[in-house]
Scaffold this active site. Structure first.
Site, PDB file in Angstrom:
ATOM      1  N   TYR A 468       0.782  -1.285   0.050  1.00  0.00           N
ATOM      2  CA  TYR A 468       0.052  -0.191   0.113  1.00  0.00           C
ATOM      3  C   TYR A 468       0.860   1.351   0.042  1.00  0.00           C
ATOM      4  CZ  TYR A 468      -4.039  -2.991   1.018  1.00  0.00           C
ATOM      5  OH  TYR A 468      -4.968  -3.864   0.907  1.00  0.00           O
ATOM      6  N   LEU A 469       2.140   1.115   0.269  1.00  0.00           N
ATOM      7  CA  LEU A 469       2.803   2.596   0.626  1.00  0.00           C
ATOM      8  C   LEU A 469       3.632   2.596  -0.850  1.00  0.00           C
ATOM      9  CD1 LEU A 469       4.191   2.122   3.945  1.00  0.00           C
ATOM     10  CD2 LEU A 469       2.346   3.340   3.148  1.00  0.00           C
TER      11      LEU A 469
END
Length: 510
Positions: A468-469
């Site tokens: 997600y990052l």
């Protein structure tokens, strides 16, 4: 054997695990065994467990030569099966080994834990390759389920596992060109959301007052997806018994409304099982319009009724894609996770901090994201012992520091009483000063490590970091803060994010 080798694990103490295991075991028994073995609690797995432990010890105590021979044998397997040709380029395959049979564990309190994962046979496997390719041979006496030539997908082989009926795949390695491009595209879509997220937010806030109930429900659900990073919640596959839900499939029983709670107004209390049966429990203050709508949605409904009875995941995804091409609930999670990391890094880190303190700040920023996305993990079995060992080292280092400081004091005193400067004593003073400094640095490192371990004991940092990052945020931060990227990403993670690590811009903004 599968059960015996897990005796040290808490899984074998769980009722659901034991019941599922015993039911599946009885199906594998002969008629005579079934009539004899009727109660699991009366079974003694001690001898099999001891045999398994002995085998583990033998592996641990292998000589250097034996370990090297094993390593070379494994490397030969990798050389033969670990690569494929993609667009005339040799690419590494991610994991070319099929998971062996065993007992299903699942994540969280999964209702199917303990069931038997059966051995996958070649007859279960679909091979996907080019028409002109040489099809890999199945083991002698076997045949593949199917040989397919589908260039619209990225998997090389697939099969269906027996527990949940889900399809498993053999894919390319994370550092392959194709995977890198997919990753880059994913984060670029999330970055595009930044350009229109405010107009989307303004629209769903207006929709909270819509005359159409479906529009109101969609607006509240989108508010949750945006503010709480909830998953949309896909439809369950047939045969799926785990009672897991997402935002669009929430039921009345999953939320409790509080006009006031813990000093806050309009609080929604969530309690449900999310993906992988991980419990999501949260108390969140919301805006009044959302709270009023939720009260309206709850009217005349039973606990088992749908909260959003006019909405489903399909309708939500259709709406999201109309707002922006490629927009899904996951894009919101990626966008919000990356934004939170970027903001937290700016807030928490100082260039004047030493490397250990900077890494603690990085992990704290990452943890803020993991908490937002509800990435939990079970408390490691060895946690208490590990912390006790670390504390013992800290105490020993404190004693050493006190001793070295006392020695420094004495040497300084001796040098002072001499009157005239003594070169030997001056050298000794400098040595003792260096020893004090080293001791203080080591103590700080240990104390920061203890803080980090304690704060992250039940938070899974890896999931958000890998999925997600946007890695470019972390890479730019590491270069700006002069922290080696190796301290943030391990070898396989650096391979996965090679496309981001190669970037030169230090002022990257998500």
């Amino acid at each position: 054997m599968f059960f015996a080798q897990m005796l040290d694990h808490e899984y074998t103490t769980k009722t659901v695990f034991r019941e599922n295991f015993f039911q599946d075991w009885r199906e594998e028994m002969t008629h005579e065994e079934r009539s004899l073995i009727q109660v699991l609690d009366k079974c003694d797995f001690g001898e099999i467990h001891a045999m398994h432990k002995a085998k583990v010890e033998v592996r641990k105590n292998m000589s250097k030569e034996e370990k090297l021979a094993l390593k070379e044998a494994n490397q030969k397997i990798v050389d033969e099966y670990g690569f494929c040709m993609l667009d005339h380029h040799k690419e590494r395959i991610g994991n070319f080994k099929i998971e062996p049979p065993g007992l299903f564990r699942g994540r969280g309190e999964h209702p199917k834990q303990g069931m038997l994962k059966k051995r996958i046979q070649p007859e279960d496997v679909i091979i996907n390759c080019s028409k002109e390719a040489c099809v890999p041979l199945p083991p002698a006496g076997h045949r593949w389920k199917e040989v397919r030539h589908d260039n619209t997908v990225t998997w090389l082989a697939s099969w269906t596992e027996n527990i949940q009926g889900s399809i498993k795949y053999i894919m390319l390695n994370a550092n392959s060109k194709l995977k890198g491009e997919k990753d880059w595209e994913k984060y670029e879509v999330a970055r595009k959301l930044k350009t229109c997220v405010e107009s989307i937010r303004n629209q769903y806030l207006l929709d909270l007052k819509s005359k159409e109930m479906v529009t109101r429900q969609r607006a509240v659900a989108l508010y949750f997806i945006d503010k709480l990073a909830l998953r949309a919640g896909n439809e369950k596959e047939e045969g799926e018994t785990a009672d897991t839900v997402g935002c669009c499939s929430l039921r009345v029983e999953h939320i409790t409304l509080h006009e006031q709670l813990d000093g806050s107004d309009c609080v929604v209390e969530f309690d449900f099982l999310g993906k992988d049966s991980i419990r999501y429990y949260n108390k969140v203050p919301v805006i009044k319009k959302v709270f009023k709508n939720l009260k309206l949605f709850l009217e005349n409904k039973e606990p088992g009724d749908d909260l959003f009875d006019r909405l489903n995941t399909g309708l939500m995804n259709k709406h999201l894609s109309s707002l922006m091409p490629g927009l899904t609930a996951k894009v919101f999670r990626t966008y919000n996770a990356s934004i939170v990391l970027q903001e937290q890094l700016k807030e928490l880190t100082n260039k004047s901090d030493n490397e250990v303190e900077k890494l603690l700040s990085y992990n704290r920023a990452n943890r803020a994201v993991a908490i937002l996305c509800n990435h939990q993990r079970a408390l490691p079995k060895t946690f208490e012992q590990s912390m006790a060992n670390l504390q013992a080292k800290i105490d020993a280092r404190k004693e050493k520091l006190a001793l070295v400081k006392t020695e420094l004091k004495q040497v300084k005193k001796e040098a002072k009483t001499k009157g005239s400067p003594d070169p030997k004593l001056q050298v000794l003073v400098e040595r003792k000063k260096g020893a004090v400094q080293r001791c203080e640095e080591q103590l700080l490192k240990m104390e920061v490590q203890a803080t980090d371990k304690e704060e992250n004991k039940q938070v899974a940092l890896g999931t958000s970091k890998l999925n997600y990052l946007d890695p470019r945020i972390s890479v730019a931060w590491s270069k700006n803060m002069e922290v080696p990227v190796e301290k943030i990403y391990n070898k396989s993670q650096r391979d996965k994010f090679a496309w981001a690590i190669d970037m030169t811009e230090l002022d990257f903004e998500f």
